[in-house]
Structures are given as structure tokens and as C-alpha cells.
Design a protein around this motif. Structure first.
Motif, PDB file in Angstrom:
ATOM      1  N   THR B  36       0.625  -0.791  -0.355  1.00 22.05           N
ATOM      2  CA  THR B  36      -0.298  -0.264   0.060  1.00 22.05           C
ATOM      3  C   THR B  36       0.884   1.221   0.496  1.00 22.05           C
ATOM      4  OG1 THR B  36       0.170  -0.218   2.377  1.00 22.05           O
ATOM      5  CG2 THR B  36      -1.969  -0.959   0.940  1.00 22.05           C
ATOM      6  N   MET B 213      -9.676   4.408  -0.569  1.00 19.08           N
ATOM      7  CA  MET B 213      -9.058   3.561   0.423  1.00 19.08           C
ATOM      8  C   MET B 213      -9.790   1.933   0.438  1.00 19.08           C
ATOM      9  SD  MET B 213      -9.596   4.865   4.237  1.00 19.08           S
ATOM     10  CE  MET B 213     -11.037   4.023   4.334  1.00 19.08           C
ATOM     11  N   GLN B 214     -10.859   2.614   0.265  1.00 13.88           N
ATOM     12  CA  GLN B 214     -11.919   1.279   0.597  1.00 13.88           C
ATOM     13  C   GLN B 214     -11.601  -0.241  -0.288  1.00 13.88           C
ATOM     14  OE1 GLN B 214     -15.663   3.277   0.918  1.00 13.88           O
ATOM     15  NE2 GLN B 214     -15.382   3.683   2.720  1.00 13.88           N
ATOM     16  N   PHE B 216      -8.867  -0.164  -2.717  1.00 15.19           N
ATOM     17  CA  PHE B 216      -7.747  -0.833  -2.676  1.00 15.19           C
ATOM     18  C   PHE B 216      -7.407   0.234  -4.228  1.00 15.19           C
ATOM     19  CE2 PHE B 216      -7.736  -3.882   0.622  1.00 15.19           C
ATOM     20  CZ  PHE B 216      -6.186  -3.582   1.206  1.00 15.19           C
ATOM     21  N   ILE B 218      -4.507   2.388  -4.628  1.00 15.94           N
ATOM     22  CA  ILE B 218      -3.272   2.576  -4.005  1.00 15.94           C
ATOM     23  C   ILE B 218      -3.026   3.823  -4.406  1.00 15.94           C
ATOM     24  CG2 ILE B 218      -1.119   2.071  -2.998  1.00 15.94           C
ATOM     25  CD1 ILE B 218      -3.566   0.825  -1.673  1.00 15.94           C
TER      26      ILE B 218
ATOM     27  N   ARG C 112      -4.847   2.923   5.125  1.00 19.01           N
ATOM     28  CA  ARG C 112      -4.826   1.553   4.348  1.00 19.01           C
ATOM     29  C   ARG C 112      -3.534   0.937   4.714  1.00 19.01           C
ATOM     30  NH1 ARG C 112      -8.206  -0.765   1.976  1.00 19.01           N
ATOM     31  NH2 ARG C 112      -7.372  -2.195   3.166  1.00 19.01           N
ATOM     32  N   TYR C 116      -7.460  -1.978   8.716  1.00 18.17           N
ATOM     33  CA  TYR C 116      -8.609  -0.880  10.019  1.00 18.17           C
ATOM     34  C   TYR C 116      -8.322  -1.437  11.138  1.00 18.17           C
ATOM     35  CZ  TYR C 116     -10.488   0.061   5.301  1.00 18.17           C
ATOM     36  OH  TYR C 116     -10.958   0.510   4.442  1.00 18.17           O
TER      37      TYR C 116
END
Lengths: 261, 251, 248
Positions: B36, B213-214, B216, B218, C112, C116
Motif C-alpha cells: 500500500t 482507500m476502500q 485498494f 493505491i 490503508r 483497519y
């Protein structure tokens, strides 16, 4: 003092006390009787903390008397200020840093809401010896030059009363002496009722017609002395034996108080 | 300044920023922080790629418009409130308390009220404006109190009327503090707009960050963050220059 | 001035706002899904004390941990930068850059990167506290004579003595300023992080309530959040003042 001409400035049994944060109050001035004739140059001399600046602030209308009365030409001091007839030069030159020398000197016109007399501003710049620094900012000037600009600003509206609160207090001895000579020269071009507050004996004798000696805590008038030297006064007067004798006399008058402090 | 002195003064900061960029690049290239963390060049390439310009441009346009509107509104309200306290002095304590309370309230706590009062598209503007209001109010009120006692005495002895003293003394005296406030308000206005978008806006860089973010995405996530922070930083720098000029002139 | 009039002078604007809120709800006849009045919101908080308290405690603990880590690291790096001119020159611009950037924009990246998790929330708060601390403590140390290279070269005893008598006194007051500034930011960062990715805490509670239009619960959370933030804020403020008077 003749009774025929009324005093231009009159303080009648004036006292002033300040309330402190802890609820106590301190008496700065007590039983002050003082008169300035029209066109007279009076110096108030005293050790620091004797309340001499308070005398000036009362006359300037910046403070009000706790008891007694302060009158200028028979009216309250604030009325003189409101009529833009008062010139004050402060210990801190109080020039506005964002204005040039010429704009600072012209400020009283703008505050009074009248047209700026540029010829007069230029003449005063020349009179106080700041020619060539017209457009300089206060931060570019030396301490002595700032005080000259401040005195020019006090004079620009041709006031009825000029108040000088230790205007040279922050200067070194040589510059101070030089400024005294300059002020003497400027003042002799037009006599106006002037009150000078100072702790310098030389300065008071050289500039004033009459000297009020004050003592501190609470501030009271100790004695009054008339200065005998004729005008215009040449700097050479500073070297005469009479001048030195007077300096010694007044220094002695101040000393017991200083020893007691 | 000599070359040597210049090197001494500007060398380490430049070196610091370069090392930071290098570290970013290496961590990304060698996957030291996992998948990430992309290398800096990948993020820059993503930003430079014309294929992404429409997506980023639309989001940036929306967010920057909200920032600008919030900044201007907040500045206006902050100045207005400060002027009000100057005009009606007894109002000061109460307005101080309200403004401090609103400031201490996290933006998120005000979100429900905003959700009720206005459309989701105006929430970023409102939160941004609110945050800016506080800073400008504090800067302006403290600026209006920054008048030197000697200057105030001077204006009294000159017989200045209150309005004259305000224009010729109090306002110029307040400008340095105000300029500092205007500078500090820049990142705050961006923060407000981005947080505001998280409460259900349909477009904008803040929203892009969350969806990236949710999902991916990046490079998109980092590109959106970089675009936001760089813009904020550049505006901050420009207002810093303005602040320096004002301080030179008015202090 | 009597106590009441003093209270009114300080709080009239807040009271006015509450009155306007109540008046608006009553006059417009809004139902509780749109906007509840102040009173039902307060009732929801008072009738579910355990729920609110548990979540508030969690959020505050997270924020406190993050702020503590951020303050410690920020001060540590500032002292290291004081010890080395090169390090100071390199770190100061980075510190200034990061403390003048909208830090909330980094939350999605950190989330990220770190996953989480509650430790991510702590990390986010720590990052938001780190940079202002570094800048403020660094500014306090700037006026000190440089430690230069001798901090690492001279005997250990003298190094400790210098740290104790020179560096520490210069660090603590600025550390308290940093505390005052970072506490509200830390609380906001914690709540925002919980809102975006958390599974507990006030931020999560708020998102959960708002998503099912439980406006009394959402506003109740807002109320608790506000009270907690104001409390933290004034505590930090007071701590700064106490330390400043004791220390100088």
C-alpha cells in the motif's frame, strides 16, 4: 506672575490616585497648584516615579484629576484635543511604523479632517533637519531622527499648547545635548505655551523659562525656579559658571529625595 | 550572501526534503511498507497521466471550489464577528465563549446539524468556513487589541474621533495578526472541506480518498492526498510571503 | 456584577443558539427524524449512560495514547535535532511542511497502510500530534546554545547533566503548548479515524446512528463528543498554565 493676564494652563489643588489591582490605591499627585502663562516654557523636573508624567497626562486630557481642576484657556483639556489645538511629543516617539516621515508629520491634518498643507510639512521637515528623509519609514531612522519627526508632528497644526514628555529620554547624552540645542532653535522661531517633563537638570535649565521641581510619593511641588538666561540661548550658555551653579543647586534640591528613595 | 553561507543555510533543508523523497521512493520501490506504499515516481506518474486528469480534475475542482468558498465565507464571518465585538464591547465575552465552544467541538459533532440544515454538497463549504471563522476571529480580535498604548494616547491627544482612530490606527495595527491568521487558515480550510466531503458528498478529493482507500486503488489514494496537500502547501507558502510583507510594512 | 449577570454576559450567545434551536423545532413542528429538540437528545444520553461512557472512554483512551506517543516522539526528535545542526536543518522544513498540511488527508493513507485496527487510530493521532510538537519544542530549543557534536562525544555524566539542566527546562514549557494545541486535534483525529474505519468509540457510534437515522443518538453522540473535547481542551489549557507558573 501678573494677575492681569490669566494663565493659559491652570492646575488648582489637583490630586490623582490610581486604583491598583489588589484593591488598594496609590496617590500619584497631591495638592498640585501650577500655572503656565501664554507663551511660557515650563519644565517639570523630578526623579523618576515622582508623578511628573502624570501632570503632563492630566494636561493632555489622557487622565482626569481625582480632585481639583485642570483648565486650559478656561476649558477642559479634552476640549483642546478635540479642537486639534494640542501638540504632544511622547517619550516613545509613537510614530506609526507603516507611514513615511512626511505622512507621519501630516497625520494630525488627516485626523483633524483638514487638507494637508504640504508646504508646511516640508518646512517642518527642514526645520527639524530631516530633509532627505521625507519618504523614509521610522524603522529606517535613528532614535534622534525619530524624536525630531515626532516633534515636527506635534508642531504641524501650530498648536496652542505643546507638551513634551521626556522626548529625549531614550537618547544617548551626546544626541540628547544636540537635540536640546535643536529644540531651543525651533522653539525660538515661534513661542508657544510649552510644558516639558524631564529628569535632566541641564535640559530643564537650558530650555525652560521656569522650572518646577517635584518630589515623589506622593508627587508634590518642592520649589519653583525662574531661569535667568536671556533668549535666544546660545549653546555657549551651557559653559557659563552661572549655568553650572544653577545645575548644582537644582541637583542638590533633587538629591535628598533620591537618597530617601 | 556568499555561496558558502548560502549552502550552509539552504543546504540542509534541501537535503532534508530530498532525503524524504528518496526514502518515499525506496520504501515504495522495495515494498518495505507492503503493497500500500507506492514509490513517489509511481504517484507522480499517476498524476501526470492524462488518462486520470478528468477524474482528478473534476474532484479537485469541486474540492478547491469548496475550499475557496469556505475560506472566503469563514474570513468574512470571522471579520464580521470581530468587528461586532469591537463595536459592541459588552457582546465580546459571549461571542468569545460561543466561538471557543464551536472551535472545541469536533467538526464531526456538528455534522448531523449540517446534514439537516443543508445539502450534502454544501457541508464541505460549511465545515471549512466554520474552522476558518475561528482562526480569523481570534486573529482579528487579538489584532484589534494590538494597538500600542502610545499610539492610542497620540490619537486621543490629536482629538481623533472613534471612526478616524479605527481606520487610521486600529485597522493597520491589526493587519500583521490578521495576515498570520489568513496564512494559518489555509490548511484548516482544506481540512474542513475534506472532512465535510466524508459526510456524504458525491464528488471531491476527500471522497476520492475514501473510495480509493476502500477499493485498494493505491496510486489514486496517494495521488489524491498528494494533490490536496501540495495545493494547500503552495497556497500556505504564498500567504506566508504576503504575511512577511505585511509584517515588514506594518510592524 | 452578580453571578447571574456574569454568567449571562459570558454565555448569552450559546444560550441564544440553544433557544433558537428549540424554538425552530417547536415552531416548524419538525419530527425527531429531521431534527430533535435539545431536550430529547439530552434524555437519550442520560438514559443510556453506560453506552455513552464506554464509547467515550475508549475514544479518549485512544486519543490519549496517540497524543502521548506523538508528544514523546516529537520532543525526542526535537532534542536530537538540537544536538545536530545538520539534522535540525534537514528536519525543520519537513516539520513545518507537515504541520501546515491538512493532516486529516493522511488518515486514509495510514488506514490503508496499517490496517483497519485500533492501533491505526492511535497511530493517526500520534502522527497528528508529532509534527506540531516537533515544531514547538524545536522552537523552544532554538535559543539554547547548540549541543553540536559534543552531546554525543563528551562523557556520559556531563551529557546527562546538560540534558537535565539545559534542555529539559527549555523543553517542558513548549511541550505544554504543544499539548494544548495537539489535544483538540488528537481528539478530532481519533473520532474521524473511528468514523472512517473504526468498530467502536464515539466516531463509530456516530456513524452507526447517522446511518439508521437515529438522530437523537447521533446528536447525543455529538453532545458527548463536544463535552469531552471541551473538557480535554480546558484541561490541557489548565495544565499548560500550571506548568508555566511552576516552571518559571
Amino acid at each position: 506672575m501678573t494677575q492681569a493676564t490669566p494663565d493659559a494652563i491652570r492646575l488648582d489643588s489637583v490630586s490623582k490616585s490610581f486604583r491598583l489591582d489588589d484593591g488598594n490605591s496609590v496617590t500619584a499627585l497631591e495638592g498640585i497648584d501650577l500655572g503656565l502663562r501664554e507663551g511660557e516654557f515650563v519644565a517639570v523636573l523630578g526623579p523618576s516615579g515622582c508623578g511628573k508624567s502624570t501632570v503632563l497626562r492630566l494636561i493632555a486630557g489622557l487622565e482626569s484629576a481625582s480632585t481639583g481642576e485642570v483648565r486650559i484657556e478656561g476649558r477642559a483639556p479634552s476640549q483642546l484635543a478635540a479642537a486639534h489645538r494640542l501638540g504632544v511629543a511622547f517619550q516613545d516617539h509613537a510614530l506609526l511604523p507603516w507611514l513615511s516621515v512626511a505622512q507621519n508629520i501630516a497625520l494630525p491634518y488627516r485626523v483633524a479632517g483638514t487638507k494637508v498643507d504640504n508646504a508646511r510639512v516640508d518646512a517642518l521637515i527642514e526645520l527639524v533637519g530631516l530633509t532627505g528623509f521625507r519618504d523614509a519609514r521610522p524603522s529606517q531612522l535613528s532614535g534622534g531622527m525619530r524624536q525630531r519627526a515626532s516633534i515636527a508632528r506635534a508642531l504641524v497644526l501650530d498648536p496652542d499648547v505643546l507638551l513634551l514628555d521626556e522626548p529625549f529620554g531614550a537618547l544617548d547624552a551626546v544626541t540628547r545635548r544636540h537635540m536640546n540645542v535643536e529644540l531651543q532653535r525651533i522653539w525660538s522661531t515661534r513661542t508657544l505655551t510649552t510644558l516639558l517633563v524631564t529628569h535632566s537638570v541641564d535640559e530643564a535649565i537650558f530650555l525652560a523659562d521656569r522650572i518646577i521641581v517635584m518630589t515623589g510619593r506622593p508627587g508634590r511641588i518642592l520649589r519653583e525656579v525662574t531661569v535667568p538666561f536671556p533668549r535666544p540661548r546660545d549653546p555657549s550658555v551651557l559653559r557659563t559658571p552661572e549655568f553650572h551653579a544653577m545645575v548644582d543647586e537644582l541637583t542638590l534640591a533633587l538629591e535628598p529625595e533620591e537618597a530617601a528613595l | 550572501m556568499t555561496l558558502r553561507a548560502r549552502l550552509h543555510r539552504y543546504g540542509p533543508p534541501v537535503l532534508g526534503v530530498l532525503l524524504f523523497c528518496l526514502a518515499w521512493q525506496l520504501i515504495g520501490a522495495y515494498r518495505l511498507a507492503g503493497m500500500t506504499w507506492p514509490p513517489l515516481t509511481a504517484v507522480l506518474a499517476y498524476l501526470a497521466d492524462p488518462a486520470h486528469h478528468q477524474l482528478l480534475g473534476r474532484a479537485a475542482g469541486t474540492t478547491f471550489a469548496a475550499v475557496a468558498l469556505g475560506y472566503l465565507t469563514g474570513t468574512g464571518i470571522g471579520l464580521g464577528l470581530a468587528l461586532l465585538t469591537r463595536l459592541v464591547r459588552p457582546a465580546r465575552a459571549g461571542i468569545d465563549r460561543l466561538v471557543a465552544l464551536v472551535h472545541a467541538t469536533p467538526a464531526i459533532a456538528l455534522a448531523p446539524v449540517f446534514m439537516i440544515l443543508m445539502s450534502r454538497e454544501t457541508i464541505p463549504v460549511a465545515i471549512s468556513a466554520l474552522a476558518v471563522t475561528y482562526l480569523i476571529y481570534v486573529a482579528a480580535t487579538s489584532g484589534l487589541e494590538a494597538t500600542k498604548a502610545a499610539h492610542a494616547d497620540l490619537f486621543r491627544t490629536l482629538g481623533a474621533r472613534p471612526l478616524t482612530a479605527f481606520w487610521r490606527l486600529e485597522l493597520p495595527s491589526a493587519l500583521p495578526a490578521l495576515a498570520s491568521g489568513l496564512k494559518l487558515a489555509v490548511p484548516v480550510s482544506f481540512m474542513g472541506a475534506i472532512v465535510g466531503e466524508w459526510f456524504g458528498a458525491s464528488r471531491g478529493l476527500g471522497l476520492l480518498m475514501i473510495s480509493a482507500m476502500q477499493n485498494f486503488q493505491i496510486p489514486l489514494l496517494w495521488a489524491a492526498v498528494l494533490l490536496t496537500t501540495l495545493t494547500s502547501l503552495i497556497l500556505y507558502g504564498l500567504l506566508g510571503l504576503f504575511e512577511a510583507a505585511v509584517h515588514r510594512r506594518f510592524r | 456584577m452578580t453571578r447571574l449577570s456574569q454568567f449571562l454576559a459570558r454565555n448569552w450567545a450559546v444560550l441564544l443558539l440553544l433557544a433558537l434551536w428549540q424554538g425552530w423545532v417547536s415552531l416548524a413542528g419538525l419530527n425527531s427524524i429531521v431534527l430533535p429538540a435539545p431536550w430529547p437528545v439530552l434524555r437519550d444520553v442520560l438514559s443510556h449512560p453506560a453506552l455513552y461512557l464506554a464509547n467515550a472512554a475508549q475514544t479518549l483512551a485512544t486519543a490519549a495514547a496517540g497524543v502521548a506517543i506523538g508528544l514523546a516522539l516529537g520532543a525526542l526528535v526535537a532534542v536530537a535535532a538540537w544536538a545536530s545542526r545538520l539534522l535540525a536543518g534537514m528536519l525543520t522544513p519537513l516539520g513545518l511542511i507537515f504541520s501546515s498540511v491538512p493532516v486529516v488527508a493522511l488518515i486514509p493513507i495510514l488506514a490503508r497502510l496499517l490496517g483497519y485496527d485500533i492501533s491505526t487510530v492511535v497511530a493517526i493521532v500520534a502522527v497528528s500530534a508529532f509534527f506540531p510538537t516537533f515544531v514547538f519544542v524545536g522552537a523552544g530549543l532554538k535559543d539554547l546554545p547548540r549541543g553540536a557534536d559534543d552531546l554525543f562525544g563528551v562523557l556520559g555524566a556531563s551529557r546527562a547533566a546538560r540534558l537535565r539542566h539545559l534542555v529539559l527546562p527549555a523543553t517542558v514549557p513548549n511541550l505544554m503548548i504543544a499539548l494544548r494545541i495537539t489535544v483538540p486535534e488528537g481528539v478530532l483525529a481519533a473520532i474521524l479515524a473511528e468514523f472512517l474505519m473504526g468498530r467502536s468509540g464515539l466516531g463509530f457510534m456516530f456513524r452507526e446512528a447517522a446511518s439508521r437515522f437515529a438522530m437523537e443518538r447521533a446528536l447525543g453522540t455529538s453532545l458527548v463528543v463536544t463535552v469531552a473535547a471541551v473538557l480535554c481542551f480546558s484541561l490541557a489549557h489548565r495544565a499548560e498554565r500550571v506548568v508555566r507558573t511552576r516552571w518559571s
